[in-house]
Design a protein around this motif. Sequence first.
Motif, PDB file in Angstrom:
ATOM      1  N   ALA A 117      35.941  39.609  47.114  1.00 25.65           N
ATOM      2  CA  ALA A 117      36.800  39.140  48.206  1.00 25.65           C
ATOM      3  C   ALA A 117      36.053  38.372  49.281  1.00 25.65           C
ATOM      4  CB  ALA A 117      37.511  40.337  48.851  1.00 25.65           C
ATOM      5  N   ILE A 118      34.737  38.243  49.146  1.00 27.24           N
ATOM      6  CA  ILE A 118      33.971  37.678  50.254  1.00 27.24           C
ATOM      7  C   ILE A 118      33.742  36.173  50.128  1.00 27.24           C
ATOM      8  CG2 ILE A 118      31.520  37.805  49.550  1.00 27.24           C
ATOM      9  CD1 ILE A 118      31.088  39.485  52.132  1.00 27.24           C
ATOM     10  N   TYR A 119      33.765  35.650  48.907  1.00 30.49           N
ATOM     11  CA  TYR A 119      33.433  34.241  48.690  1.00 30.49           C
ATOM     12  C   TYR A 119      34.642  33.309  48.766  1.00 30.49           C
ATOM     13  CZ  TYR A 119      28.871  35.840  47.005  1.00 30.49           C
ATOM     14  OH  TYR A 119      27.630  36.414  46.902  1.00 30.49           O
ATOM     15  N   GLY A 120      35.843  33.860  48.666  1.00 31.79           N
ATOM     16  CA  GLY A 120      36.998  32.990  48.531  1.00 31.79           C
ATOM     17  C   GLY A 120      37.101  32.479  47.101  1.00 31.79           C
ATOM     18  N   GLU A 121      37.804  31.368  46.930  1.00 31.99           N
ATOM     19  CA  GLU A 121      37.992  30.815  45.590  1.00 31.99           C
ATOM     20  C   GLU A 121      36.657  30.299  45.031  1.00 31.99           C
ATOM     21  OE1 GLU A 121      40.583  30.914  43.776  1.00 31.99           O
ATOM     22  OE2 GLU A 121      42.178  31.443  45.202  1.00 31.99           O
ATOM     23  N   TYR A 138      40.362  42.568  54.485  1.00 33.40           N
ATOM     24  CA  TYR A 138      39.400  43.418  53.763  1.00 33.40           C
ATOM     25  C   TYR A 138      38.085  42.681  53.541  1.00 33.40           C
ATOM     26  CZ  TYR A 138      37.130  45.645  49.772  1.00 33.40           C
ATOM     27  OH  TYR A 138      36.210  46.216  48.939  1.00 33.40           O
ATOM     28  N   GLY A 139      38.148  41.468  52.985  1.00 32.53           N
ATOM     29  CA  GLY A 139      36.931  40.704  52.761  1.00 32.53           C
ATOM     30  C   GLY A 139      36.211  40.380  54.049  1.00 32.53           C
ATOM     31  N   THR A 140      36.978  40.089  55.094  1.00 33.15           N
ATOM     32  CA  THR A 140      36.382  39.784  56.402  1.00 33.15           C
ATOM     33  C   THR A 140      35.672  41.003  56.977  1.00 33.15           C
ATOM     34  OG1 THR A 140      38.094  38.137  56.795  1.00 33.15           O
ATOM     35  CG2 THR A 140      36.886  38.946  58.720  1.00 33.15           C
ATOM     36  N   ARG A 164      27.176  43.230  46.794  1.00 32.96           N
ATOM     37  CA  ARG A 164      28.493  42.604  46.678  1.00 32.96           C
ATOM     38  C   ARG A 164      29.051  42.904  45.289  1.00 32.96           C
ATOM     39  NH1 ARG A 164      26.870  36.808  49.513  1.00 32.96           N
ATOM     40  NH2 ARG A 164      26.758  37.618  51.656  1.00 32.96           N
ATOM     41  N   LEU A 165      29.891  43.916  45.250  1.00 27.14           N
ATOM     42  CA  LEU A 165      30.393  44.408  43.977  1.00 27.14           C
ATOM     43  C   LEU A 165      31.528  43.532  43.457  1.00 27.14           C
ATOM     44  CD1 LEU A 165      30.612  48.235  44.757  1.00 27.14           C
ATOM     45  CD2 LEU A 165      28.613  46.899  44.031  1.00 27.14           C
ATOM     46  N   GLY A 166      31.543  43.328  42.136  1.00 27.75           N
ATOM     47  CA  GLY A 166      32.691  42.723  41.492  1.00 27.75           C
ATOM     48  C   GLY A 166      33.845  43.709  41.463  1.00 27.75           C
ATOM     49  N   ASN A 167      34.800  43.490  40.597  1.00 23.77           N
ATOM     50  CA  ASN A 167      35.952  44.388  40.465  1.00 23.77           C
ATOM     51  C   ASN A 167      35.543  45.572  39.602  1.00 23.77           C
ATOM     52  OD1 ASN A 167      37.155  41.722  41.307  1.00 23.77           O
ATOM     53  ND2 ASN A 167      39.006  42.981  41.254  1.00 23.77           N
ATOM     54  N   VAL A 168      35.260  46.678  40.268  1.00 22.35           N
ATOM     55  CA  VAL A 168      34.720  47.856  39.583  1.00 22.35           C
ATOM     56  C   VAL A 168      35.861  48.642  38.938  1.00 22.35           C
ATOM     57  CG1 VAL A 168      33.242  49.880  39.824  1.00 22.35           C
ATOM     58  CG2 VAL A 168      32.930  47.918  41.361  1.00 22.35           C
ATOM     59  N   TYR A 169      35.629  49.121  37.728  1.00 21.41           N
ATOM     60  CA  TYR A 169      36.622  49.928  37.017  1.00 21.41           C
ATOM     61  C   TYR A 169      35.899  51.010  36.228  1.00 21.41           C
ATOM     62  CZ  TYR A 169      35.198  47.700  32.669  1.00 21.41           C
ATOM     63  OH  TYR A 169      34.460  47.286  31.589  1.00 21.41           O
ATOM     64  N   GLY A 170      36.649  52.011  35.788  1.00 23.13           N
ATOM     65  CA  GLY A 170      36.054  53.060  34.975  1.00 23.13           C
ATOM     66  C   GLY A 170      36.731  54.400  35.202  1.00 23.13           C
ATOM     67  N   PRO A 171      36.227  55.444  34.556  1.00 22.48           N
ATOM     68  CA  PRO A 171      36.787  56.786  34.728  1.00 22.48           C
ATOM     69  C   PRO A 171      36.800  57.224  36.187  1.00 22.48           C
ATOM     70  CG  PRO A 171      35.258  56.744  32.881  1.00 22.48           C
ATOM     71  CD  PRO A 171      35.131  55.414  33.573  1.00 22.48           C
ATOM     72  N   ARG A 172      37.858  57.965  36.541  1.00 21.75           N
ATOM     73  CA  ARG A 172      38.131  58.519  37.873  1.00 21.75           C
ATOM     74  C   ARG A 172      38.771  57.526  38.827  1.00 21.75           C
ATOM     75  NH1 ARG A 172      32.478  60.997  38.468  1.00 21.75           N
ATOM     76  NH2 ARG A 172      32.447  62.464  36.730  1.00 21.75           N
TER      77      ARG A 172
END
Length: 301
Positions: A117-121, A138-140, A164-172
């Motif tokens: 969310a921090i870089y924009g497009e 949120y990004g701001t 700067r995390l990407g879209n994190v997914y996984g258990p829990r």
Amino acid sequence: MRVVVSGGAGFIGSHVVEALVARGDEVHVVDDLSNGRRENVPAQATLHVHDVREPLDAIAAETAPQALIHLAAQADVRVSVAEPARDAAVNVLGTVNVLEAARSTGARVVFASTGGAIYGECERPAREDDPRLPLSPYGTAKLAGEEYLAMYGRLYGARHVSLRLGNVYGPRQDPHGEAGVVAIFLGRLRDGEVCRIFGDGRQTRDYVYVGDVVGAVLAALTADGGVFNVGTGVETSVTDLYEACRRVAGSDLAPVHETARPGELGRSVLDPSLAQRVLGFTAATAVADGIARTWEHIRAS
């Protein structure tokens, strides 16, 4: 190492806490349990029920941490658009409180920022020195947190790290929450419910598995400061992601498309090469494999 993990009862935080405990660290979890769960905290870790919007000085004095991993956050873009003051209170003031607690003990901070969310497009995989053009509160707020970390470095000589995390997914990850599309898709497919795709489904994200993110966080504990992207460098469209979730769930349900939401990006993907060089980080889990592991958890829950 003595480590305090804010948000340590939540999705990413609980995986980080497990890894720290497994390597023998003394771990203290700070979580208000608004989203995190007490049962996510291993018995070997100590839970302090506390809201990061309030100062952490007493907890820091009690635990004398050598590092603070700051994962507590308001993480929903839509909530940030609807309630920007609430988002800033958690994501900006909470970060300042963590930094002040770290300053009182000389601890290093590892801060979970956002690459999604921090870089924009993005016209190409975003690098750390690219313009930061968030399109949501949120990004701001996360960008403000990064700037606070950098300022504390200049003012106090601290060597804090922003990831700067990407879209994190996984258990829990919560399948009933408002953020975390993989968990939402899989939860609805498990229950035989139709999934919603906002917009045309061609929007892309850099989906990174939580186990790989844990490796980056642990590596950052010994880094000499800096800002690093934590992603795969591979973009996946929401439509392709849904198809991968549908296949692993054995479902033939088609999604429904709804109006695109304000503040969300069309294309977001990260260049992780700096983290690879400096932290030794590699996101080794393919999306299909990570979705399969997540499905096993959601199906059993």
